[in-house]
Design an enzyme around this catalytic site. Sequence first.
Site, mmCIF file in Angstrom:
data_model
loop_
_atom_site.group_PDB
_atom_site.id
_atom_site.type_symbol
_atom_site.label_atom_id
_atom_site.label_comp_id
_atom_site.label_asym_id
_atom_site.label_seq_id
_atom_site.Cartn_x
_atom_site.Cartn_y
_atom_site.Cartn_z
ATOM 1 C CE LYS A 120 -4.082 -2.182 0.755
ATOM 2 N NZ LYS A 120 -3.600 -3.578 0.645
HETATM 3 C C1 PLP Z 1 -4.016 -4.705 -0.021
HETATM 4 C C2 PLP Z 1 -3.184 -5.907 -0.084
HETATM 5 C C3 PLP Z 1 -3.393 -6.900 -1.055
HETATM 6 C C4 PLP Z 1 -4.526 -6.831 -2.049
HETATM 7 O O1 PLP Z 1 -4.353 -5.840 -3.015
HETATM 8 P P1 PLP Z 1 -5.572 -5.310 -3.875
HETATM 9 O O2 PLP Z 1 -5.041 -4.189 -4.676
HETATM 10 O O3 PLP Z 1 -6.617 -4.858 -2.883
HETATM 11 O O4 PLP Z 1 -6.064 -6.448 -4.705
HETATM 12 C C5 PLP Z 1 -2.533 -7.989 -1.083
HETATM 13 N N1 PLP Z 1 -1.533 -8.115 -0.184
HETATM 14 C C6 PLP Z 1 -1.308 -7.182 0.763
HETATM 15 C C7 PLP Z 1 -0.205 -7.398 1.739
HETATM 16 C C8 PLP Z 1 -2.108 -6.049 0.848
HETATM 17 O O5 PLP Z 1 -1.865 -5.134 1.815
#
Ligand code: PLP
Length: 504
Positions: A120
């Site tokens: 993120k």
């Molecule tokens: C948010 C997240 C995901 C999923 O990503 P999306 O873009 O919502 O599909 C996968 N792994 C981690 C560690 C995340 O924080």
Amino acid sequence: MKKGIEIIMNLMYRSTRGSGNAVTASQAILQGLSPDGGLYVPETIPQLQKSMKELSKMDYRETAYEVMRLFLTDYSTEELKDCIDKAYDSKFDTPEIAPIRQAGQAYYLELFHGATIAFKDMALSILPHLLTKAAKKNKIKEQIVILTATSGDTGKAALAGFADVEGTSIIVFYPKDGVSSVQEKQMVTQQGTNTQVIGILGNFDDAQTGVKNIFNNAELGKRLKNAGYLFSSANSINIGRLVPQIVYYVYSYASLYKKKQISEGEKINVVVPTGNFGNILAAYYAKRLGVPIDKLICASNENKVLYDFFESGRYDKNREFILTESPSMDILVSSNLERLIYHIADDDAEKTAQLMKALSTQGVYEISESMKANLKDFVGGWSDRQQTRDAIRKLYHDNAYVIDPHTAVAASVYLDYTAKTGDQTKTVIVSTASPYKFADSVLDALQTGELPKDDYEQAKLLSKVSKTGIPKAVEELQSAPVVHKTVCETGNMQEIVEKLLKII
Ligand SMILES: *Cc1c(COP(=O)(O)O)cnc(C)c1O
């Protein structure tokens, strides 16, 4: 990818549900969601303007500029470069920002080198800057107040991104007993004069509902405006989060090309551990931008709504919600899928609106045969708890490389996919979190014996086993003072916000 004539037109954005006028990129970033409930999509998908040879000579920031300028056309060169410089700096623990690492048959694109050691950070470290520039461009005088409910990861990444960004403040609500102790520690120790973190006595849904109610309170909105504030969200449907995620697909391809792992134009597959469908959607846009990507492999955990969708063309959220060891993928409604639905319907907003209405009223929709045909580049896969743990252990034993449970879902799906298809295409597995963020599950999977209770002891054990250094983000938690101590009932969330903003 060929070097085209440089024509960059002003790219406008439209709602996936069609009504209303097109808006500029900065307006779309300010608004987040379109007023009709749809998501903003670019009217056309631009094409890369640089050859792979040129791209392979660029560092992460230069690549980011080269990609983002194609999508965010109403930002000036100076504005965009300023945002990029502020985002991708020493907050990341490597100058590569998104290093790629070979292990076994695959390449792991590590997106966890930022402030909160999960992917993120790739988008949330730049969103605050895109947002404040957007406010300036659109002559918004109010201070932007970000309100977020979090189940753990997003809250911390948003806090880290917005901390001390001028013209903004951020208030995060989290379920007091619903996040891991590391996640809570990460949030309540957040520095920054413009940050607030509040635990609520309820679950994540309560927190989210509370935030939605505050957003939808028109009377409160008016009082806020009078006091010089404007609410916004850092939601993953914002194109200000989506566009920065396209960058690392271009960057990873160019890195592999530079390292002579692939030849120019050689197709690669990508495997993405998926929850809200933002990350893999960025890969889809990268493909349409001209990056030679063949299959987009969507990896799910036991909440395999997306796998079933890719298999059958039917999206059905009416099912049990399962808590897994990859909590950031525990999602039954993947919001960003709406953008793909729109594109596979050949940008038909009316059709998209119909399907989304069916989803909200019945929890189910089914796409047409022609839409299904447009999904041919996508492959769905899923992995259960045991398979995910096996993938962690196997990669460690075979390659001495330790991955987190989210990445392991993708690694497991990849093994399964190659076994079934024999597809030998070189593959990038997107690595979305540091194993240190989920040290307990990882150590369990590695069967290292009795698990130390203390978080830091777990990190030390993981460091020993994996022969990697403990990340700064984990190290710092050890001594970081708790600065946020407020806890409230779910019914008092609005009152807390009013008090914090001094509008009562
Ligand atoms: C948010 C997240 C995901 C999923 O990503 P999306 O873009 O919502 O599909 C996968 N792994 C981690 C560690 C995340 O924080």
